[in-house]
Design a protein around this motif. Structure first.
Motif, short mmCIF file in Angstrom:
data_model
loop_
_atom_site.label_atom_id
_atom_site.label_comp_id
_atom_site.label_asym_id
_atom_site.label_seq_id
_atom_site.Cartn_x
_atom_site.Cartn_y
_atom_site.Cartn_z
N THR A 238 0.13 11.76 10.42
CA THR A 238 1.40 11.08 10.65
C THR A 238 2.24 11.04 9.37
N MET A 239 1.61 10.68 8.26
CA MET A 239 2.39 10.55 7.02
C MET A 239 2.97 11.90 6.60
N THR A 240 2.21 12.95 6.81
CA THR A 240 2.72 14.28 6.46
C THR A 240 3.92 14.61 7.34
N MET B 135 1.69 7.95 1.45
CA MET B 135 2.76 7.07 0.95
C MET B 135 2.17 5.81 0.33
N ALA B 136 2.82 5.35 -0.73
CA ALA B 136 2.31 4.19 -1.47
C ALA B 136 3.46 3.25 -1.78
N MET B 137 3.52 2.19 -0.98
CA MET B 137 4.57 1.18 -1.18
C MET B 137 3.95 -0.17 -1.52
N THR B 138 2.93 -0.55 -0.75
CA THR B 138 2.38 -1.90 -0.81
C THR B 138 1.73 -2.20 -2.16
N GLY C 215 2.98 -8.07 -2.65
CA GLY C 215 3.83 -7.97 -1.46
C GLY C 215 3.76 -6.62 -0.79
N GLY C 216 3.57 -6.69 0.53
CA GLY C 216 3.56 -5.45 1.31
C GLY C 216 4.83 -5.35 2.14
N SER C 217 5.14 -6.41 2.87
CA SER C 217 6.38 -6.41 3.66
C SER C 217 7.58 -6.41 2.72
N PHE D 114 -2.59 -0.62 -1.27
CA PHE D 114 -3.06 0.13 -0.10
C PHE D 114 -2.51 1.55 -0.23
N VAL D 115 -3.38 2.51 -0.47
CA VAL D 115 -2.95 3.92 -0.40
C VAL D 115 -3.94 4.61 0.52
N SER D 116 -3.51 4.83 1.75
CA SER D 116 -4.40 5.48 2.70
C SER D 116 -4.43 6.98 2.45
N ALA D 117 -5.51 7.60 2.89
CA ALA D 117 -5.68 9.05 2.74
C ALA D 117 -5.39 9.50 1.31
N ALA E 63 -9.84 6.95 4.81
CA ALA E 63 -10.03 6.25 3.54
C ALA E 63 -8.73 5.54 3.19
N SER E 64 -8.82 4.24 2.87
CA SER E 64 -7.65 3.53 2.35
C SER E 64 -8.07 2.98 0.99
N SER E 65 -7.23 3.19 -0.01
CA SER E 65 -7.68 2.92 -1.38
C SER E 65 -6.77 1.94 -2.11
N GLY F 55 5.12 -2.14 8.91
CA GLY F 55 5.96 -3.27 9.33
C GLY F 55 5.23 -4.08 10.38
N SER F 56 4.73 -5.25 9.97
CA SER F 56 3.99 -6.11 10.90
C SER F 56 4.95 -6.73 11.92
N GLY F 57 4.39 -7.44 12.89
CA GLY F 57 5.18 -7.93 14.03
C GLY F 57 6.46 -8.64 13.63
N ASN F 58 6.34 -9.66 12.79
CA ASN F 58 7.55 -10.40 12.41
C ASN F 58 8.54 -9.52 11.66
N VAL F 59 8.00 -8.61 10.88
CA VAL F 59 8.88 -7.72 10.12
C VAL F 59 9.64 -6.79 11.07
N GLN F 60 8.99 -6.41 12.14
CA GLN F 60 9.70 -5.60 13.16
C GLN F 60 10.80 -6.44 13.80
C1 LIG Z 1 -5.63 0.03 7.24
C2 LIG Z 1 -4.39 -0.12 6.43
C3 LIG Z 1 -3.88 0.98 5.76
C4 LIG Z 1 -2.71 0.85 5.00
N1 LIG Z 1 -2.23 1.95 4.34
C5 LIG Z 1 -1.11 1.84 3.59
C6 LIG Z 1 -0.57 2.96 2.88
O1 LIG Z 1 -1.07 4.07 2.97
N2 LIG Z 1 0.51 2.78 2.10
C7 LIG Z 1 1.12 1.56 1.98
O2 LIG Z 1 2.11 1.45 1.26
N3 LIG Z 1 0.64 0.47 2.64
C8 LIG Z 1 -0.44 0.59 3.44
N4 LIG Z 1 -0.94 -0.50 4.11
C9 LIG Z 1 -0.36 -1.81 3.85
C10 LIG Z 1 0.50 -2.35 4.96
O3 LIG Z 1 1.67 -1.59 5.08
C11 LIG Z 1 0.76 -3.83 4.65
O4 LIG Z 1 -0.48 -4.52 4.77
C12 LIG Z 1 1.81 -4.41 5.54
O5 LIG Z 1 3.06 -3.86 5.27
C13 LIG Z 1 1.89 -5.96 5.39
O6 LIG Z 1 1.99 -6.30 4.04
P1 LIG Z 1 1.01 -7.39 3.43
O7 LIG Z 1 -0.39 -7.02 3.75
O8 LIG Z 1 1.34 -7.56 1.99
O9 LIG Z 1 1.33 -8.72 4.19
P2 LIG Z 1 2.58 -9.70 3.94
O10 LIG Z 1 3.77 -8.94 3.58
O11 LIG Z 1 2.14 -10.79 3.04
O12 LIG Z 1 2.78 -10.28 5.41
C14 LIG Z 1 1.85 -11.20 5.99
C15 LIG Z 1 2.41 -11.64 7.32
O13 LIG Z 1 3.65 -12.28 7.12
C16 LIG Z 1 4.63 -11.76 8.00
N5 LIG Z 1 5.94 -11.85 7.35
C17 LIG Z 1 6.38 -11.19 6.26
N6 LIG Z 1 7.64 -11.52 5.99
C18 LIG Z 1 8.02 -12.44 6.92
C19 LIG Z 1 9.23 -13.17 7.16
N7 LIG Z 1 10.29 -13.01 6.41
N8 LIG Z 1 9.26 -14.01 8.21
C20 LIG Z 1 8.17 -14.18 9.00
N9 LIG Z 1 7.03 -13.52 8.82
C21 LIG Z 1 6.94 -12.65 7.78
C22 LIG Z 1 4.18 -10.34 8.30
O14 LIG Z 1 4.68 -9.90 9.55
C23 LIG Z 1 2.67 -10.50 8.30
O15 LIG Z 1 2.24 -10.88 9.57
C24 LIG Z 1 -2.07 -0.40 4.90
C25 LIG Z 1 -2.59 -1.49 5.60
C26 LIG Z 1 -3.71 -1.36 6.36
C27 LIG Z 1 -4.24 -2.56 7.10
#
Ligand SMILES: Cc1cc2nc3c(=O)[nH]c(=O)nc-3n(C[C@H](O)[C@H](O)[C@H](O)COP(=O)(O)OP(=O)(O)OC[C@H]3O[C@@H](n4cnc5c(N)ncnc54)[C@H](O)[C@@H]3O)c2cc1C
Length: 562
Positions: free
Chosen positions: A153-155, A198-201, A205-207, A236-239, A287-289, A446-451
């Motif tokens: 997918t990332m490719t 891809m490496a953002m997180t 902070g991930g979101s 989090f850097v997968s693959a 692998a996620s690293s 992008g987790s649920g709330n972020v979507q």
């Molecule tokens: C298996 C796996 C592989 C991954 N691989 C990669 C990768 O290859 N590259 C990469 O960059 N990242 C990767 N990630 C990281 C992933 O993208 C992040 O975990 C995700 O974006 C959420 O960031 P966080 O874990 O820091 O949680 P947070 O940002 O702390 O969020 C925690 C919760 O808070 C909610 N939230 C955040 N902001 C708000 C708001 N304003 N209002 C209400 N709710 C909010 C979120 O929806 C979430 O439910 C991976 C994650 C997993 C689980």
């Protein structure tokens, strides 16, 4: 001397068993769901491929469906997860290698995915229905194994992002699009085909990637396409065996996007160092690293300070793949549940014929078909982005679909598992893997709330996206009183978006339900009416199987994998 069978289950019956060791015959236990054609046996999928413009791909999808459903191919998915990847940071002499070793089955699946073009076909062979053909193939492949889909997918998703930087695109795209899998830990220059991660997180902070602290220091001239050295970490850097990564880092002019290869052009290792592999509850084959960047060389992609806007091109595509992946998980869970209940009797009758179970199975099938149908509808929009309506639908529909479909999957996996009873909990069943995989798509990209926030952002920035939504749903007007009422109420509640965030979950759920209902009606799906009845007319809290006035038997028959 006659050889004795290896174990007692090999139909071995001793003519005389003086010790009473033969205790019983195994009866009322199903045979595994293998050697089916994942395309031919999926009526809804076949219809969607035809309807959404990829009928030309049907013969090759049929061939792939037979391969993907074979016992041998399914076993690759099992083995890739039974044997998780392992990290060697150094070789035995102490040299840094950052090498992740995978089981041969993982490599076999990667090779198959790349040879089938899952990482690139709409870009390398663009044509009407190209995204649909890829989505259908990917849907079948993910039913076999989800984890290796991450680098695929990332490719795939990296292409629109890299295209924003033509000099880098010219250099990298031919190898990204090539149908060659080369897993060697060598510089990209020595390979005919490459993969991209891809490496953002980061830890803090991930979101909220604007909180990234990784710095990018100019190696000479500054700006798009120029070289920088990156210092920081990524949590989090997968693959991590991908050949290069799209990375966010703070340049002097703000958060920017960079392409960081594993090896430098001079053949030395780029110091993007793997600290450790994550121990995940699911997605085990992937692998996620955690990594550290110690002056890793990278090239700026897109304008300085516009890193999020640049990488969002990639994220939009990965979100579409999350829709495919979660729909695929639901399809496989539904197939497993139906096939088990078709063969298992309790209280003198097959489970599939017992009304309570028929209703549960039908409800699982409705959920899975709705998810796949919406995914394919968005796939068609991706194929037609030159059209303003379709483009606006991609923007909003992908966020809505990613939010909803990925969130529906864990509960669906659990209910399907329960249909199988105790054997569904066993690690040698496919169900624990489907169950543990289910939450992952909802969290990354992008987790649920972020979507929900992204849906609000899309509508506020471009009200045309909401117009496109209502035009899309409105195309089914008059077909279902439930959908008409749902749409009217939603339109009313969306008039004032001031407090969208506080009402976000309610509004996004309803946006999703309306879009799925309209997609099913447009598709003339036999489950459309049952969907409207169970999901639009009744939105109270209930479990799977709470269906009334629905021909459950017919729905289960349609979804049965054999
Ligand atoms: C298996 C796996 C592989 C991954 N691989 C990669 C990768 O290859 N590259 C990469 O960059 N990242 C990767 N990630 C990281 C992933 O993208 C992040 O975990 C995700 O974006 C959420 O960031 P966080 O874990 O820091 O949680 P947070 O940002 O702390 O969020 C925690 C919760 O808070 C909610 N939230 C955040 N902001 C708000 C708001 N304003 N209002 C209400 N709710 C909010 C979120 O929806 C979430 O439910 C991976 C994650 C997993 C689980």
């Amino acid at each position: 001397m006659t050889a004795l069978p290896q174990n007692r289950h090999d139909n071995f019956r001793a003519p005389f068993d003086p010790y009473g060791a033969v205790t019983h015959e195994v009866t009322n236990q199903p045979v595994e769901l293998t050697d089916t054609n994942l395309f031919d046996s999926d009526a809804a999928l076949k219809e969607s491929v035809r309807r959404e413009g990829a009928d030309w791909a049907t013969p090759s999808l049929e061939a792939f469906g037979a391969r993907a459903g074979s016992a041998e191919y399914l076993e690759q998915g099992v083995l890739a997860n039974k044997n998780p990847p392992e990290l060697d940071t150094h070789d035995r002499y102490g040299r840094r290698i950052d090498l992740v070793r995978f089981h041969p089955s993982y490599h076999a699946l990667m090779k198959a995915s790349i040879e089938e073009g899952l990482h690139s076909s709409p870009w390398s062979d663009p044509r009407e229905g190209a995204h649909i053909a890829r989505a259908a193939r990917s849907y079948m492949q993910t039913q076999v194994e989800a984890g290796h889909g991450c680098p695929i997918t990332m490719t795939f998703a990296s292409v629109p992002c890299l295209r924003t930087q033509p000099d880098l695109a010219e250099q990298w795209l031919p190898k990204i699009e090539a149908r060659v899998y080369d897993p060697r830990n060598v510089p990209a220059g020595e390979k005919a085909g490459v993969t991209i991660g891809m490496a953002m997180t980061e830890k803090q902070g991930g979101s909220d990637v604007r909180a990234n602290t990784t710095r990018a220091i100019p190696a000479g001239a500054e700006g798009p396409g120029k070289a920088y050295e990156l210092v920081g970490h990524k949590y989090f850097v997968s693959a991590p065996m991908c050949d290069a990564f799209l990375v966010l880092a703070q340049a002097p002019g703000g958060l920017s996007c960079f392409l960081v290869p594993r090896w430098r052009p001079d053949g030395t290792k780029n110091p993007l160092q793997i600290v450790r592999l994550k121990r995940k509850m699911g997605n085990v084959s992937n692998a996620s690293s955690e990594t550290e960047l110690r002056g890793a060389l990278g090239w700026m992609v897109g304008p300085e300070g516009r890193g999020v806007a640049t990488i969002i091109e990639m994220v939009a595509m990965t979100r579409f793949d999350c829709m495919i992946g979660s729909s695929a998980g639901m399809r496989m869970a539904t197939s497993q549940a139906i096939d088990h209940c078709r063969q298992r009797k309790a209280f003198g009758a097959y489970l599939i014929d017992q009304p309570l179970m028929t209703a549960v199975l039908a409800d699982l099938a409705i959920e899975a078909e709705a998810a796949m149908t919406l995914t394919m509808r968005i796939g068609r929009a991706l194929d037609n982005r030159h059209d303003a309506h379709e483009d606006a639908l991609v923007r909003l529909g992908t966020a809505i679909g990613k939010y909803w479909i990925c969130k529906r999957t864990p509960g669906h996996a659990y209910e399907a598992l329960e249909c199988i009873g105790g054997s569904g909990v066993m690690e040698d069943s496919p169900m624990p893997r489907l169950y543990r995989e289910a939450p992952v798509n909802a969290i990354w990209e992008g987790s649920g709330n972020v979507q929900c926030l992204d849906i609000a952002r899309a509508i506020r920035r471009s009200p045309a996206t909401l117009d496109a939504y209502f035009a899309e749903v409105g195309a089914a007007k008059g077909e279902s009183a439930a959908l008409d009422a749902h749409t009217a109420a939603l339109k009313n509640d969306m008039r004032d978006l001031d407090d969208f965030e506080a009402r976000g979950r309610d509004l996004c759920d309803r946006l999703a339900l309306g879009l799925e209902a309209a997609a099913l009606i447009r598709a003339a799906s036999p489950v459309a009416e049952a969907f409207g009845r169970s999901r639009l007319e009744s939105r109270s809290v209930h479990n799977y199987g709470a269906l009334t006035g629905v021909d459950c038997k017919a729905i289960v028959k349609r979804a049965a994998p054999r």
